[in-house]
Write a protein that holds these residues in place. Sequence first.
Motif, PDB file in Angstrom:
ATOM      1  N   LYS A 186       0.813  -1.217   0.000  1.00  0.00           N
ATOM      2  CA  LYS A 186       0.000   0.000   0.000  1.00  0.00           C
ATOM      3  C   LYS A 186       0.849   1.271   0.000  1.00  0.00           C
ATOM      4  O   LYS A 186       0.321   2.364   0.152  1.00  0.00           O
ATOM      5  CB  LYS A 186      -0.922   0.003   1.213  1.00  0.00           C
ATOM      6  CG  LYS A 186      -1.898  -1.163   1.240  1.00  0.00           C
ATOM      7  CD  LYS A 186      -2.787  -1.103   2.472  1.00  0.00           C
ATOM      8  CE  LYS A 186      -3.762  -2.276   2.508  1.00  0.00           C
ATOM      9  NZ  LYS A 186      -4.614  -2.239   3.739  1.00  0.00           N
ATOM     10  N   ASN A 187       2.179   1.119  -0.139  1.00  0.00           N
ATOM     11  CA  ASN A 187       3.114   2.263  -0.142  1.00  0.00           C
ATOM     12  C   ASN A 187       2.985   3.092   1.130  1.00  0.00           C
ATOM     13  O   ASN A 187       2.896   4.319   1.083  1.00  0.00           O
ATOM     14  CB  ASN A 187       2.883   3.154  -1.367  1.00  0.00           C
ATOM     15  CG  ASN A 187       3.215   2.457  -2.658  1.00  0.00           C
ATOM     16  OD1 ASN A 187       4.215   1.750  -2.754  1.00  0.00           O
ATOM     17  ND2 ASN A 187       2.364   2.626  -3.660  1.00  0.00           N
ATOM     18  N   LEU A 188       2.977   2.432   2.278  1.00  0.00           N
ATOM     19  CA  LEU A 188       2.786   3.108   3.555  1.00  0.00           C
ATOM     20  C   LEU A 188       4.050   3.031   4.401  1.00  0.00           C
ATOM     21  O   LEU A 188       4.759   2.021   4.403  1.00  0.00           O
ATOM     22  CB  LEU A 188       1.622   2.495   4.333  1.00  0.00           C
ATOM     23  CG  LEU A 188       0.248   2.522   3.664  1.00  0.00           C
ATOM     24  CD1 LEU A 188      -0.786   1.869   4.557  1.00  0.00           C
ATOM     25  CD2 LEU A 188      -0.165   3.950   3.329  1.00  0.00           C
ATOM     26  N   ILE A 189       4.318   4.130   5.112  1.00  0.00           N
ATOM     27  CA  ILE A 189       5.387   4.180   6.108  1.00  0.00           C
ATOM     28  C   ILE A 189       4.738   4.489   7.449  1.00  0.00           C
ATOM     29  O   ILE A 189       4.045   5.499   7.586  1.00  0.00           O
ATOM     30  CB  ILE A 189       6.438   5.249   5.762  1.00  0.00           C
ATOM     31  CG1 ILE A 189       7.062   4.972   4.395  1.00  0.00           C
ATOM     32  CG2 ILE A 189       7.519   5.302   6.826  1.00  0.00           C
ATOM     33  CD1 ILE A 189       8.058   6.042   3.952  1.00  0.00           C
ATOM     34  N   LEU A 190       4.953   3.628   8.441  1.00  0.00           N
ATOM     35  CA  LEU A 190       4.403   3.824   9.777  1.00  0.00           C
ATOM     36  C   LEU A 190       5.499   4.346  10.687  1.00  0.00           C
ATOM     37  O   LEU A 190       6.530   3.680  10.889  1.00  0.00           O
ATOM     38  CB  LEU A 190       3.827   2.517  10.336  1.00  0.00           C
ATOM     39  CG  LEU A 190       2.393   2.160   9.917  1.00  0.00           C
ATOM     40  CD1 LEU A 190       2.289   2.010   8.396  1.00  0.00           C
ATOM     41  CD2 LEU A 190       1.918   0.896  10.603  1.00  0.00           C
ATOM     42  N   ILE A 191       5.289   5.563  11.207  1.00  0.00           N
ATOM     43  CA  ILE A 191       6.290   6.246  12.015  1.00  0.00           C
ATOM     44  C   ILE A 191       5.775   6.385  13.440  1.00  0.00           C
ATOM     45  O   ILE A 191       4.628   6.803  13.661  1.00  0.00           O
ATOM     46  CB  ILE A 191       6.612   7.633  11.431  1.00  0.00           C
ATOM     47  CG1 ILE A 191       7.124   7.491   9.996  1.00  0.00           C
ATOM     48  CG2 ILE A 191       7.634   8.363  12.286  1.00  0.00           C
ATOM     49  CD1 ILE A 191       7.293   8.810   9.277  1.00  0.00           C
ATOM     50  N   LYS A 192       6.591   6.051  14.397  1.00  0.00           N
ATOM     51  CA  LYS A 192       6.187   6.114  15.802  1.00  0.00           C
ATOM     52  C   LYS A 192       5.975   7.559  16.242  1.00  0.00           C
ATOM     53  O   LYS A 192       6.828   8.422  16.012  1.00  0.00           O
ATOM     54  CB  LYS A 192       7.249   5.460  16.685  1.00  0.00           C
ATOM     55  CG  LYS A 192       6.875   5.416  18.166  1.00  0.00           C
ATOM     56  CD  LYS A 192       7.947   4.721  18.987  1.00  0.00           C
ATOM     57  CE  LYS A 192       7.568   4.687  20.458  1.00  0.00           C
ATOM     58  NZ  LYS A 192       8.624   4.014  21.271  1.00  0.00           N
ATOM     59  N   GLY A 193       4.815   7.826  16.859  1.00  0.00           N
ATOM     60  CA  GLY A 193       4.530   9.163  17.379  1.00  0.00           C
ATOM     61  C   GLY A 193       3.823  10.049  16.375  1.00  0.00           C
ATOM     62  O   GLY A 193       3.399   9.609  15.305  1.00  0.00           O
ATOM     63  N   GLY A 194       3.695  11.324  16.740  1.00  0.00           N
ATOM     64  CA  GLY A 194       3.007  12.299  15.897  1.00  0.00           C
ATOM     65  C   GLY A 194       3.967  13.078  15.034  1.00  0.00           C
ATOM     66  O   GLY A 194       5.146  13.243  15.365  1.00  0.00           O
ATOM     67  N   ILE A 195       3.452  13.568  13.912  1.00  0.00           N
ATOM     68  CA  ILE A 195       4.246  14.383  12.997  1.00  0.00           C
ATOM     69  C   ILE A 195       3.447  15.639  12.666  1.00  0.00           C
ATOM     70  O   ILE A 195       2.227  15.675  12.851  1.00  0.00           O
ATOM     71  CB  ILE A 195       4.616  13.613  11.714  1.00  0.00           C
ATOM     72  CG1 ILE A 195       3.358  13.250  10.919  1.00  0.00           C
ATOM     73  CG2 ILE A 195       5.414  12.358  12.043  1.00  0.00           C
ATOM     74  CD1 ILE A 195       3.650  12.595   9.581  1.00  0.00           C
ATOM     75  N   PRO A 196       4.095  16.700  12.173  1.00  0.00           N
ATOM     76  CA  PRO A 196       3.384  17.957  11.898  1.00  0.00           C
ATOM     77  C   PRO A 196       2.401  17.817  10.749  1.00  0.00           C
ATOM     78  O   PRO A 196       2.552  16.973   9.869  1.00  0.00           O
ATOM     79  CB  PRO A 196       4.512  18.938  11.527  1.00  0.00           C
ATOM     80  CG  PRO A 196       5.777  18.274  11.921  1.00  0.00           C
ATOM     81  CD  PRO A 196       5.528  16.810  11.891  1.00  0.00           C
ATOM     82  N   GLY A 197       1.371  18.676  10.765  1.00  0.00           N
ATOM     83  CA  GLY A 197       0.474  18.778   9.629  1.00  0.00           C
ATOM     84  C   GLY A 197      -0.882  18.153   9.864  1.00  0.00           C
ATOM     85  O   GLY A 197      -1.081  17.335  10.762  1.00  0.00           O
ATOM     86  N   ALA A 198      -1.833  18.559   9.027  1.00  0.00           N
ATOM     87  CA  ALA A 198      -3.179  18.000   9.063  1.00  0.00           C
ATOM     88  C   ALA A 198      -3.240  16.764   8.185  1.00  0.00           C
ATOM     89  O   ALA A 198      -2.322  16.476   7.415  1.00  0.00           O
ATOM     90  CB  ALA A 198      -4.187  19.045   8.587  1.00  0.00           C
ATOM     91  N   LYS A 199      -4.333  16.030   8.283  1.00  0.00           N
ATOM     92  CA  LYS A 199      -4.522  14.866   7.432  1.00  0.00           C
ATOM     93  C   LYS A 199      -4.569  15.296   5.960  1.00  0.00           C
ATOM     94  O   LYS A 199      -5.224  16.268   5.618  1.00  0.00           O
ATOM     95  CB  LYS A 199      -5.816  14.147   7.801  1.00  0.00           C
ATOM     96  CG  LYS A 199      -5.795  13.503   9.176  1.00  0.00           C
ATOM     97  CD  LYS A 199      -7.121  12.823   9.473  1.00  0.00           C
ATOM     98  CE  LYS A 199      -7.119  12.206  10.864  1.00  0.00           C
ATOM     99  NZ  LYS A 199      -8.413  11.557  11.188  1.00  0.00           N
TER     100      LYS A 199
END
Length: 212
Positions: A186-199
Amino acid sequence: MSKAILGKKLGMTQVFTEEGIVIPVTVVEASPNVVVRVKTVDTDGYNSIQLGYGEIKEKHLIKPVKGQFDKAGVAPVKYLREFRLTDMPDYTVGQTLAADIFAGGDLVDVIGTSKGKGFAGTIKRHGFHRGPMAHGSKSHREPGSLGPMTSGGGGKVVKGKKLPGQMGGNQATVLHLSVVKIDMDKNLILIKGGIPGAKGSLVMIRDTVKPR
């Protein structure tokens, strides 16, 4: 920095480890990026690559930007971002980069545009304390005294003073985050925690500048 990719923030979820520990993660869709331009110290004075991401119709491009894609021989993309490299680029124009450029356990920095909060006062924007709420008080949520400079040129507000103004909507970088999982289907990267920006906003993922 040697690796970087552009993607779209989809939102947050959670994954479980084999030990049953829950990890909050941010999901980033990193569809294949294309290398539009490569710069080197010999030709441009520094090392960098320009990555393109997202689909766009050719009629929405201005001629100078269209000419840049024609020169590179790649299909037009919506977003262009340049990443500085510490070493000589090991990339070629037209090369595509996918989510598997990173792997689980990698440490990354994520750059995005923080959510805009509009015009905010000092209490919300800078965490100021409010004044007394009794009827005799004339200062409830006002900034209070500014302490202007009075020597050498008269009273004036010191540059950089914390005052009401636009909150959010700025470029923000979160350092030293870990990649939990890569989903190539699905071309997804799962990163631990929150990151800047809106959905749905554009984010840039790169090797961390602070590995320790």
